[in-house]
Design a protein around this motif. Structure first.
Motif, PDB file in Angstrom:
ATOM      1  N   VAL A  61      -2.441   1.571   4.803  1.00  0.00           N
ATOM      2  CA  VAL A  61      -3.682   2.067   5.393  1.00  0.00           C
ATOM      3  C   VAL A  61      -4.691   0.931   5.476  1.00  0.00           C
ATOM      4  O   VAL A  61      -4.861   0.161   4.526  1.00  0.00           O
ATOM      5  CB  VAL A  61      -4.244   3.226   4.547  1.00  0.00           C
ATOM      6  N   GLY A  62      -5.362   0.824   6.614  1.00  0.00           N
ATOM      7  CA  GLY A  62      -6.389  -0.199   6.771  1.00  0.00           C
ATOM      8  C   GLY A  62      -5.847  -1.591   7.014  1.00  0.00           C
ATOM      9  O   GLY A  62      -6.571  -2.580   6.833  1.00  0.00           O
ATOM     10  N   TYR A  63      -4.593  -1.685   7.460  1.00  0.00           N
ATOM     11  CA  TYR A  63      -3.978  -2.999   7.647  1.00  0.00           C
ATOM     12  C   TYR A  63      -4.702  -3.812   8.726  1.00  0.00           C
ATOM     13  O   TYR A  63      -4.948  -5.010   8.555  1.00  0.00           O
ATOM     14  CB  TYR A  63      -2.506  -2.818   8.015  1.00  0.00           C
ATOM     15  N   ALA A 101       3.935   5.269  -2.778  1.00  0.00           N
ATOM     16  CA  ALA A 101       2.518   5.619  -2.850  1.00  0.00           C
ATOM     17  C   ALA A 101       1.952   5.329  -4.234  1.00  0.00           C
ATOM     18  O   ALA A 101       0.836   4.808  -4.376  1.00  0.00           O
ATOM     19  CB  ALA A 101       2.332   7.093  -2.500  1.00  0.00           C
ATOM     20  N   GLU A 102       2.729   5.643  -5.280  1.00  0.00           N
ATOM     21  CA  GLU A 102       2.278   5.414  -6.656  1.00  0.00           C
ATOM     22  C   GLU A 102       2.181   3.925  -6.987  1.00  0.00           C
ATOM     23  O   GLU A 102       1.203   3.467  -7.585  1.00  0.00           O
ATOM     24  CB  GLU A 102       3.233   6.113  -7.628  1.00  0.00           C
ATOM     25  N   GLY A 133      -2.496   7.498   0.429  1.00  0.00           N
ATOM     26  CA  GLY A 133      -1.920   7.906  -0.844  1.00  0.00           C
ATOM     27  C   GLY A 133      -1.166   9.214  -0.821  1.00  0.00           C
ATOM     28  O   GLY A 133      -0.732   9.700  -1.868  1.00  0.00           O
ATOM     29  N   THR A 134      -0.985   9.825   0.365  1.00  0.00           N
ATOM     30  CA  THR A 134      -0.311  11.117   0.442  1.00  0.00           C
ATOM     31  C   THR A 134       0.991  11.023   1.226  1.00  0.00           C
ATOM     32  O   THR A 134       1.202  10.095   2.006  1.00  0.00           O
ATOM     33  CB  THR A 134      -1.205  12.186   1.100  1.00  0.00           C
ATOM     34  N   VAL A 135       1.843  12.026   1.014  1.00  0.00           N
ATOM     35  CA  VAL A 135       3.137  12.125   1.687  1.00  0.00           C
ATOM     36  C   VAL A 135       3.201  13.483   2.377  1.00  0.00           C
ATOM     37  O   VAL A 135       3.047  14.520   1.726  1.00  0.00           O
ATOM     38  CB  VAL A 135       4.303  12.006   0.691  1.00  0.00           C
ATOM     39  N   LEU A 162       3.373  16.715  -0.062  1.00  0.00           N
ATOM     40  CA  LEU A 162       4.314  16.643  -1.181  1.00  0.00           C
ATOM     41  C   LEU A 162       3.673  15.906  -2.349  1.00  0.00           C
ATOM     42  O   LEU A 162       3.117  14.828  -2.180  1.00  0.00           O
ATOM     43  CB  LEU A 162       5.588  15.925  -0.737  1.00  0.00           C
ATOM     44  N   ARG A 163       3.765  16.514  -3.549  1.00  0.00           N
ATOM     45  CA  ARG A 163       3.242  15.888  -4.757  1.00  0.00           C
ATOM     46  C   ARG A 163       4.225  16.113  -5.893  1.00  0.00           C
ATOM     47  O   ARG A 163       5.066  17.009  -5.824  1.00  0.00           O
ATOM     48  CB  ARG A 163       1.890  16.500  -5.152  1.00  0.00           C
TER      49      ARG A 163
END
Length: 340
Positions: free
Chosen positions: A170-172, A232-233, A278-280, A317-318
């Motif tokens: 994100v934000g690349y 993500a983690e 940070g999400t899937v 998904l978490r």
């Protein structure tokens, strides 16, 4: 010694001999049609050459003969030879470009190599067989792995059910405007290393790295989920990397010459663009599979219209253990699976 002289010495070593044939002579010596040899040459990613240009070696003649023998055995269909050549050329040209950059980086670090052309030629002569051995080993290991899967499979390997995943930073784009080339190279290297490590660890396959994004496939819904969640983690815990977002979709996928195609691939890409940092996000089919796994928690999201899809239904998904430390209140655009 001039630069042209050094270039000729390195070229002769790498090509396995001097340039002494035209394209027409290669076709004649290999016993193949001239138009066919031209198409193969271009498919491999090389520039077109005139009929009277002497640019080919004995190795080129043997390569055309080898291709013809593969078709004769039935291993390679004639209708596919150009497509196969195109795929081989694409992947190996990228490898060759990277290896050339490594060589010149080494020269920059050791100026004495640039000052002594014979020393440089000797270095390339020593390194070339080592590179060939490593590449041959890696290719054989991968071939053994894929051959084992093919023999054990009970379905068509070209079109079968798989999970497709996209993960991007994100934000690349904003980051590229505020960091220098060295910093950008370090970020890309860390992301690629982490992505390939996790995908291999969970028995997936990297289809391709596209700058700030990785596309991968997996035969297992759980393993695909682990790749996305772990990426993500791990990126969130690394201050040197921006956060990532991911999209996963399941269904039949067409595999062709190392790439993947179909609506499932497109859907995974759209889900990635919809995901927060940070999400899937997963599609409905994959959510149904993962809902049976107690280690995961899924929260459905309201349908969203994106390019090519009127109402995309997805779920966030978490990990189940993460929810105990967070509020039970759903985000504004998320609902629990039991909500109407």
């Amino acid at each position: 010694m001039t630069d042209h002289s050094l270039q000729r010495r390195l070229e002769g070593m790498l090509l396995g001999g001097e340039r002494k044939y035209t394209r027409l002579e290669v076709a004649q010596r290999a016993g193949v049609a001239q138009e066919r040899s031209r198409k193969l040459w271009q498919a491999l990613g090389f520039a077109s050459v005139g009929d009277d240009e002497v640019v080919f070696t004995d190795a080129d003649v043997e390569a055309v003969r080898t291709t013809d023998r593969l078709i004769g055995t039935g291993l390679l269909h004639r209708d596919l030879e150009t497509a196969v050549a195109r795929t081989v050329g694409l992947h190996l040209s990228r490898l060759a470009e990277w290896q050339s950059q490594l060589l010149w980086s080494l020269i920059e670090q050791h100026p004495e190599l640039a000052a002594d052309e014979q020393q440089l030629v000797d270095l390339v002569r020593r390194l070339l067989p080592e590179l060939e051995r490593v590449q041959n080993f890696v290719w054989r290991r991968h071939l053994a792995a894929y051959a084992g899967r093919a023999l054990a499979a009970d379905e068509d390997l070209e079109s079968r059910a798989q999970v497709v995943g996209f993960v991007d930073m994100v934000g690349y784009t904003r980051m590229t405007r505020r960091v220098d080339e060295a910093e950008l190279g370090e970020v890309l290297e860390r992301f690629e290393a982490l992505a390939t490590e996790l995908i291999a660890e969970h028995r997936g396959r990297v289809v391709k790295m596209i700058g700030d994004e990785v596309l991968f496939v997996s035969d297992s819904p759980v393993e695909a989920a682990e790749v996305a969640l772990s990426l993500a983690e791990r990126t969130s815990a690394d201050e040197r990397l921006p956060p990532v977002r991911a999209g996963l979709a399941a269904g039949r996928v067409l595999s062709r010459f190392g790439d993947v195609y179909g609506s499932v691939v497109n859907l995974a890409s759209r889900l990635t663009s919809m995901a927060r940092p940070g999400t899937v996000l997963v599609d409905r089919e994959l959510a149904t599979e993962l809902a049976r796994v107690p280690e995961y928690e899924l929260r459905t999201r309201r349908p969203v219209s994106v390019r090519g899809y009127n109402r995309v239904r997805s779920a966030a998904l978490r990990r189940a253990r993460d929810l105990a430390a967070t509020s039970r209140a759903a985000a504004p655009d998320e609902r629990s699976p039991s909500d109407p």
